[in-house]
Design a protein around this motif. Structure first.
Motif, PDB file in Angstrom:
ATOM      1  N   UNK A 100       0.857  -1.298   0.051  1.00 56.24           N
ATOM      2  CA  UNK A 100      -0.091  -0.229   0.034  1.00 56.24           C
ATOM      3  C   UNK A 100       0.830   1.339   0.124  1.00 56.24           C
ATOM      4  N   UNK A 101       0.700   2.253   0.622  1.00 59.31           N
ATOM      5  CA  UNK A 101       1.175   3.626   0.826  1.00 59.31           C
ATOM      6  C   UNK A 101       0.691   4.160   1.875  1.00 59.31           C
ATOM      7  N   UNK A 102       1.575   5.242   2.555  1.00 64.38           N
ATOM      8  CA  UNK A 102       1.189   6.139   3.601  1.00 64.38           C
ATOM      9  C   UNK A 102       0.176   6.912   2.865  1.00 64.38           C
ATOM     10  N   UNK A 156      -6.159   7.985   5.605  1.00 66.37           N
ATOM     11  CA  UNK A 156      -7.288   9.089   5.560  1.00 66.37           C
ATOM     12  C   UNK A 156      -6.731  10.061   6.712  1.00 66.37           C
ATOM     13  N   UNK A 157      -6.220   9.233   7.718  1.00 71.31           N
ATOM     14  CA  UNK A 157      -5.934   9.969   8.962  1.00 71.31           C
ATOM     15  C   UNK A 157      -4.842  10.992   8.677  1.00 71.31           C
ATOM     16  N   UNK A 158      -3.989  10.429   7.710  1.00 71.21           N
ATOM     17  CA  UNK A 158      -2.555  11.211   7.474  1.00 71.21           C
ATOM     18  C   UNK A 158      -2.865  12.307   6.772  1.00 71.21           C
ATOM     19  N   UNK A 199       2.436  13.733   4.169  1.00 71.51           N
ATOM     20  CA  UNK A 199       1.466  13.268   3.185  1.00 71.51           C
ATOM     21  C   UNK A 199       0.214  14.297   2.639  1.00 71.51           C
ATOM     22  N   UNK A 200       0.148  15.103   3.724  1.00 70.41           N
ATOM     23  CA  UNK A 200      -1.140  16.247   3.512  1.00 70.41           C
ATOM     24  C   UNK A 200      -0.766  16.974   2.368  1.00 70.41           C
ATOM     25  N   UNK A 227      -5.911   3.639  -0.754  1.00 70.66           N
ATOM     26  CA  UNK A 227      -7.088   3.464   0.028  1.00 70.66           C
ATOM     27  C   UNK A 227      -7.788   2.216  -0.192  1.00 70.66           C
ATOM     28  N   UNK A 228      -8.132   2.175  -1.375  1.00 68.99           N
ATOM     29  CA  UNK A 228      -8.862   0.877  -1.994  1.00 68.99           C
ATOM     30  C   UNK A 228      -8.144  -0.230  -1.499  1.00 68.99           C
TER      31      UNK A 228
END
Length: 235
Positions: free
Chosen positions: A136-138, A142-144, A152-153, A165-166
């Motif tokens: 996956x990935x950071x 969603x939190x990040x 990541x924002x 996310x999927x």
């Protein structure tokens, strides 16, 4: 002997993961959509090449038949992925992204994971200790991505974070459906690979650490979880 398949393993994180798991005693199949590159990588590693294009049903089915005929599978690492960059190497932002771009990216990053997992489930179910690792990935967190204090924002892309996310949701749902397997998502970190134009700040050795660790998780280890090298990540 543990038998492992890694998709997209002819270079980058997949190649390094293969190298480390071979050193740990695994028999590794290097999945590659290019037969020549896969063969060369397998020769370097001392592994087994298998032609596998995660976007192609027939290719995946043929790979499953090959590995079944050779004796089966214990560990699946869904590593193959793409990001999509502009001609100058930048990230495709929200103003530029199109449905066709997202469809192409999801075909590899999301549908590819489902296609490969579905094809190899019968083999994994015959294993005494089946493991699936979804890379996956950071950016999937969603939190990040909603927290301005995290790096990541600032990521401007839409397609890649959405696809990963999927993948996280797919991981959780498969883990619930198959409680006898260990199925987890991992975040390698911002690693210098062809996927990001080698702009990452980590080496492939550093990035592969969590993939290798979770590929060797024990039968009573975590499942349906999301990790980086430091531990669990927020969804």
């Amino acid at each position: 002997m543990t038998t492992t398949l890694i998709t997209g393993a002819n270079k980058g994180l997949g190649f390094e993961t293969a190298r480390r798991l071979i050193a740990a005693g695994h028999t590794v199949y290097v999945g590659s959509r290019d037969a020549d590159r896969g063969r060369r990588a397998a020769e370097q590693l001392g592994s087994r090449p298998v032609l596998l294009d995660v976007t192609d049903d027939a290719s995946v089915a043929a790979a499953a038949k090959t590995i079944e005929a050779d004796g089966g599978l214990d560990v699946l690492v869904n590593n193959a992925g793409i990001e999509m960059r502009t001609a100058d190497g930048g990230v495709v932002g929200a103003a530029e992204v199109t449905a066709d771009m997202m469809r192409t990216l999801f075909e590899t990053n999301v549908f590819g994971v489902v296609r490969v997992t579905h094809a190899f489930l019968p083999l994994l179910q015959r294993s005494a200790a089946p493991v699936v690792v979804n890379v996956s990935s950071g950016l999937a967190s969603m939190a990040r991505v909603t927290d301005p204090s995290t790096p990541t924002y600032a990521y401007p892309g839409v397609s890649y974070p959405a696809s990963k996310t999927a993948v996280n949701m797919i991981t959780v749902q498969y883990a619930k459906a198959f409680p006898g397997m260990r199925i987890n998502a991992v975040e390698p970190g911002y690693t210098a690979t062809d996927l990001n134009g080698n702009t990452g700040t980590q080496t492939v050795e550093e990035g592969a650490e969590i993939i290798v660790r979770m590929a060797q998780v024990s039968r009573d280890g975590p499942t349906g979880a999301y990790f980086d090298a430091e531990g669990p990540l927020p969804w």
